[in-house]
Write a protein that holds these residues in place. Structure first.
Motif, mmCIF file in Angstrom:
data_model
loop_
_atom_site.group_PDB
_atom_site.id
_atom_site.type_symbol
_atom_site.label_atom_id
_atom_site.label_comp_id
_atom_site.label_asym_id
_atom_site.label_seq_id
_atom_site.Cartn_x
_atom_site.Cartn_y
_atom_site.Cartn_z
ATOM 1 N N THR A 1 0.588 -1.462 0.076
ATOM 2 C CA THR A 1 -0.029 -0.053 0.129
ATOM 3 C C THR A 1 0.865 1.231 -0.550
ATOM 4 O OG1 THR A 1 0.150 -0.125 2.529
ATOM 5 C CG2 THR A 1 -1.383 -0.975 1.382
ATOM 6 N N ALA A 2 0.388 2.384 -0.405
ATOM 7 C CA ALA A 2 1.190 3.489 -0.376
ATOM 8 C C ALA A 2 1.252 3.911 0.773
ATOM 9 C CB ALA A 2 0.267 4.667 -1.459
ATOM 10 N N GLY A 3 0.680 3.544 2.251
ATOM 11 C CA GLY A 3 0.536 4.163 3.554
ATOM 12 C C GLY A 3 1.363 3.267 4.007
ATOM 13 N N PHE A 4 2.041 2.044 3.931
ATOM 14 C CA PHE A 4 3.377 1.243 4.286
ATOM 15 C C PHE A 4 4.179 1.715 3.783
ATOM 16 C CE2 PHE A 4 6.093 -2.258 5.408
ATOM 17 C CZ PHE A 4 6.081 -2.304 6.381
ATOM 18 N N LEU A 5 4.510 2.426 2.119
ATOM 19 C CA LEU A 5 5.937 2.222 1.769
ATOM 20 C C LEU A 5 6.175 3.496 2.215
ATOM 21 C CD1 LEU A 5 7.987 1.719 -0.898
ATOM 22 C CD2 LEU A 5 6.294 3.335 -2.122
ATOM 23 N N CYS A 6 5.226 4.487 2.289
ATOM 24 C CA CYS A 6 5.691 6.097 2.751
ATOM 25 C C CYS A 6 5.716 6.397 4.578
ATOM 26 C CB CYS A 6 4.065 7.295 2.304
ATOM 27 S SG CYS A 6 4.084 6.736 0.550
ATOM 28 N N TYR A 7 5.668 5.184 5.149
ATOM 29 C CA TYR A 7 5.237 5.469 6.590
ATOM 30 C C TYR A 7 7.040 6.243 6.892
ATOM 31 C CZ TYR A 7 8.246 1.555 8.707
ATOM 32 O OH TYR A 7 9.163 0.823 8.988
ATOM 33 N N PRO A 8 7.770 6.271 6.861
ATOM 34 C CA PRO A 8 9.232 6.254 6.349
ATOM 35 C C PRO A 8 9.025 7.608 6.633
ATOM 36 C CG PRO A 8 9.632 5.139 4.931
ATOM 37 C CD PRO A 8 8.409 4.963 5.279
ATOM 38 N N VAL A 9 8.245 8.269 5.796
ATOM 39 C CA VAL A 9 8.396 10.001 5.567
ATOM 40 C C VAL A 9 7.251 10.545 6.853
ATOM 41 C CG1 VAL A 9 7.306 11.859 4.235
ATOM 42 C CG2 VAL A 9 7.910 9.503 2.833
ATOM 43 N N SER A 10 6.479 9.778 7.600
ATOM 44 C CA SER A 10 5.849 10.254 8.190
ATOM 45 C C SER A 10 6.153 10.283 9.372
ATOM 46 C CB SER A 10 4.141 8.960 8.640
ATOM 47 O OG SER A 10 4.139 8.702 9.823
ATOM 48 N N GLN A 11 7.873 8.701 9.976
ATOM 49 C CA GLN A 11 8.713 9.232 10.789
ATOM 50 C C GLN A 11 9.153 10.205 10.669
ATOM 51 O OE1 GLN A 11 9.578 5.321 11.628
ATOM 52 N NE2 GLN A 11 12.069 5.347 12.572
ATOM 53 N N ALA A 12 9.602 10.828 9.307
ATOM 54 C CA ALA A 12 11.015 11.829 9.707
ATOM 55 C C ALA A 12 9.474 12.809 9.819
ATOM 56 C CB ALA A 12 10.697 12.089 7.759
ATOM 57 N N ALA A 13 8.227 13.321 9.598
ATOM 58 C CA ALA A 13 7.156 14.044 10.834
ATOM 59 C C ALA A 13 7.531 14.226 11.808
ATOM 60 C CB ALA A 13 6.226 14.042 9.954
ATOM 61 N N ASP A 14 7.648 12.762 12.499
ATOM 62 C CA ASP A 14 7.382 12.012 14.273
ATOM 63 C C ASP A 14 8.597 12.820 14.908
ATOM 64 O OD1 ASP A 14 4.940 11.027 13.569
ATOM 65 O OD2 ASP A 14 6.918 9.031 13.579
ATOM 66 N N ILE A 15 9.723 12.496 14.155
ATOM 67 C CA ILE A 15 11.048 12.876 14.772
ATOM 68 C C ILE A 15 11.268 14.664 14.455
ATOM 69 C CG2 ILE A 15 13.916 13.264 14.159
ATOM 70 C CD1 ILE A 15 13.086 9.954 12.798
#
Ligand code: TRP
Length: 337
Positions: A130-144
């Motif tokens: 899924t797009a969501g799974f592929l992009c979770y590292p982008v959301s992790q960048a937001a977390d950090i």
């Protein structure tokens, strides 16, 4: 510790709430956090949104796990007066940041991420990622970056994600000609970042069912140690045994404090004359001594304690993320009021 200018350093880390935390989390990260909170402002995020990226069809598993993860935190010594514990989905600013960051990284780069590749092999959506799974590292960048964290205590498997986050930070600062975002550095906890599973395969992982949990009863711990993979060629006590790839020794390496004694045991095991039952019993004593007080503390944690920790934490984390988002929008030039 890592930098003489401690006052500016902020620590952030997170866990996906998909069950109870286990010994892999303990040696890979939790133990470290308990020490770090004495020195730095620490934020600990319960990554429910990230967990949804591969459990979107079973949200109950995630929501039910949040309280358990909080109890694990409190049991190992995370102190809410020192660490801000919050829930990812309660901070809407993170989603807006994710949207802006999506433009700063290519799909090819996300597909090359070794952590995601390994996870894909272990999960079911093989050819329908899924797009969501592929992009979770982008959301992790937001977390950090939302918290301007410069130190991220994680296990070794998370290094590629920190790299992606830093690439996004550099790109953002370059493209929008700003210094608003801060690069981060992983803090690995010593020699044992990747605790092997009790079956000897891959790392200890709740989804692989090969971990010892912080909440396991003493009987369950004993049973799991008994079931541990050792050396299949070490049939008789007198046979020479292999220490490499032997799970019992991997756990002793991680948890048994007396390293000289351990070296002696390894030598005896390799020569022959030391039975699996003796080393397993030593490991059992070691892990029971570590986990009994944690389990007792865990059982004493109240619902109110968990509730207070989370509501205070979400409020505080939300305030910080809001401020960063203002700066990010301003850097991009999104100024409409
Ligand atoms: N990816 C981490 C894990 O699987 C969890 C996580 C989410 C995280 N956001 C984070 C870790 C930010 C460190 C920083 O364990």
């Amino acid at each position: 510790m890592m930098n003489s200018n401690n006052s500016k350093q902020i620590v952030l880390t997170g866990d996906r709430p998909t069950g109870h935390l286990h010994l892999g989390h303990y040696v890979g990260s939790l133990k470290n956090r308990v020490e770090l909170q004495e020195e730095y402002p620490c934020l600990i995020m319960i990554a429910d949104t990230q967990a949804l990226s591969d459990h979107f069809d079973n949200p109950r598993k995630i929501t039910d796990s949040i309280g358990e993860v909080c109890r694990d935190y409190l049991a190992v010594g995370i102190d809410p007066s020192k660490s801000t514990v919050f829930i990812q989905s309660m901070i809407p600013e993170l989603f807006e940041l994710t949207s802006y960051y999506m433009n700063l990284i290519s799909v090819a780069r996300l597909e090359r991420n070794p952590t995601v590749k390994t996870e894909l092999q272990q999960k079911s959506f093989a050819d329908a990622i899924t797009a969501g799974f592929l992009c979770y590292p982008v959301s992790q960048a937001a977390d950090i970056t939302a918290f301007k964290a410069s130190l991220v205590p994680v296990g070794e498997d998370q290094l590629p994600l920190i790299e992606i986050s830093n690439e996004i930070v550099r790109r953002f600062n370059r493209v929008y000609n700003t210094e608003v975002l801060v690069e981060s550095k992983a803090i690995l906890s010593g020699k044992c970042n990747r605790l092997v599973g009790i079956d000897g395969k891959a790392k200890a992982c709740k989804s692989l069912g090969n971990a010892i949990f912080l909440s396991d009863s003493s009987e369950v711990i004993k049973q799991k140690i008994n079931d541990m993979y050792t050396d299949p060629t070490h049939l008789k006590v007198s046979d020479p045994g292999n220490v490499e790839g032997n799970v019992v020794f991997a756990y002793l390496d991680a948890f048994f404090e007396d390293k000289d004694e351990l070296e002696k045991l390894k030598t005896r095991y390799k020569k022959g004359g030391l039975g699996d039952s003796v080393v397993k019993s030593l490991l059992n004593d070691t892990l029971q001594a570590l986990l009994t007080p944690i389990r007792e503390k865990r059982e004493a944690v109240t619902k109110e304690e968990v509730g207070d920790m989370l509501s205070d934490g979400c409020k505080k984390a939300g305030g910080i993320a809001k401020q960063t988002l203002i700066e990010v929008r301003d850097s991009i030039g999104l100024r409409y009021n």
